[in-house]
Write a protein that holds these residues in place. Structure first.
Motif: not given
Length: 381
Positions: A122-127, A84-91, A6-16
């Motif tokens: 959400l936690h990363a954006i809030e922080a 905020p930068f979140i690292l996601v990986s298979g390994e 309800a607050d806003r639409r989030l714009r997220v860059l996905h490097i994949e």
């Protein structure tokens, strides 16, 4: 603050580099109830251009064609952007994950554990938003402090200008009138025949002389004309006068007999010594005071120490301890600072003022201009 759809639409860059993984992550985030735009890039050139955009967060794979997620994190840090930068990986090894967190990643997780992604995002954006708010608050606080310092400097300058104007009025009006009255009384005393008249005139002369001396003293306090002879001479005069007035033994040592200082510095040093001696006479219960005035490595140092009872613990933190605060603010007007230390064996106050690089070449050999007007030099009949 909690971020919701309800607050806003989030714009997220996905490097994949995998379109399938991109779709899985998008589906997972939308299943969590997030309203977002997830933009995918997979080359270093695209990453470099995309980082210039307006994003709420960056999600990056670790293994990418020709580069890694840690390189993207370094690029983000070099851009000075707080995202905020979140690292996601298979390994991803534990050492790599720890290195990423130390470098500045907000979080890391495995692709098999995508259920954690939405809460982590959400936690990363809030922080990050809290950190931006803190940085902005610190910036505003710094601006406020700077404005207060500027105001304090302006007030100090205004006070000194007002003191100089009052001193001139005392000299020109009060001093001139008292001196003229003294001459008239002296003339009457010389021509009067009645002993009673002569006695009254003599008494009036003594009163006028006392008034002139009081006016001179007030004028000296308002505008230290002795500073025209140089800071060393002015502090020596002040120390001698303080010793005569209070009976407290006052000694002084200086590294130079004459000092040519930048504009404003002599008056700040003089007022600091004046305030310190006033505090000694009122509170210290001292029997000795030592003043040291020196220049070393381009820094003017004025140190005043006494053997009194010291300053009570907590006295400097009192809400109305304006004297010490005034010394700090006065020193700041010329780029200096004040250090104060105290114990049961006495108190030491040190004023330090950095000087221009070429100031040292001018110490000890300059000729002071002749004093053409001393407002305290009123005539005596």
């Amino acid at each position: 603050m909690t971020i919701s759809t309800a607050d806003r639409r989030l714009r997220v860059l996905h490097i994949e580099d995998s379109e399938l993984d991109h779709q899985l992550i998008m589906a997972q985030l939308r299943r969590a109830g997030l309203d977002l735009e997830l933009h995918r890039v997979d080359t270093l050139a695209e990453v470099s251009r995309a980082l210039e955009g307006n994003w709420d967060a960056v999600i990056s794979d670790y293994n990418l064609p020709g580069f890694s997620g840690l390189l993207v994190l370094d690029m983000l840090k070099e851009s000075k952007r707080l995202l905020p930068f979140i690292l996601v990986s298979g390994e991803i090894g534990e050492d790599t994950a720890v290195a990423a967190m130390r470098t500045g990643a907000s979080d890391y997780l495995l692709k098999k554990d995508l259920a954690r992604l939405a809460p982590a995002l959400l936690h990363a954006i809030e922080a990050c938003e809290s950190e931006r708010a803190r940085i902005e608050a610190d910036r505003e606080l710094l601006k406020s402090k700077q404005r207060l310092h500027e105001l304090a400097g302006h007030l100090q300058t205004s006070v000194e200008m007002e003191r100089a104007a009052i001193a001139r009025e005392i000299h020109d009006d009060v001093g001139g009138s008292l001196t003229a009255l003294k001459f008239d009384l002296a003339w009457i005393n010389r021509h009067a025949q009645d002993p009673a008249v002569q006695q009254r005139v003599q008494s009036a002369l003594e009163t006028v002389t006392s008034a002139i001396e009081a006016s001179q003293r007030i004028m000296h306090n308002l505008r230290p004309a002795i500073l025209e002879q140089g800071l060393v001479a002015a502090v020596q005069w002040m120390a001698a006068r303080f010793e005569r007035r209070t009976g407290i033994i006052t000694t002084m040592r200086t590294s130079h007999e004459q000092m040519q200082l930048p504009a404003g510095v002599p008056l700040v040093a003089y007022r600091t010594a004046q305030e310190a001696l006033t505090n000694v006479s009122k509170h210290a219960q001292a029997t000795r005071v030592h003043i040291e005035l020196s220049v070393d490595s381009g820094v003017l140092t004025l140190e005043l120490s006494d053997n009194g009872v010291g300053i009570a613990a907590g006295a400097l933190a009192k809400a109305r301890s304006f004297g010490i605060r005034g010394l700090h603010e006065r020193a700041a007007t010329v780029g200096g600072w004040v250090d104060l230390s105290s114990n049961s064996k006495g108190t030491s106050l040190i004023l330090s003022v950095p000087l221009e690089a070429d100031s040292l070449d001018r110490f000890g050999g300059e000729d002071h201009p002749a004093v053409t007007h001393d407002p305290s030099a009123w005539g005596g009949a």
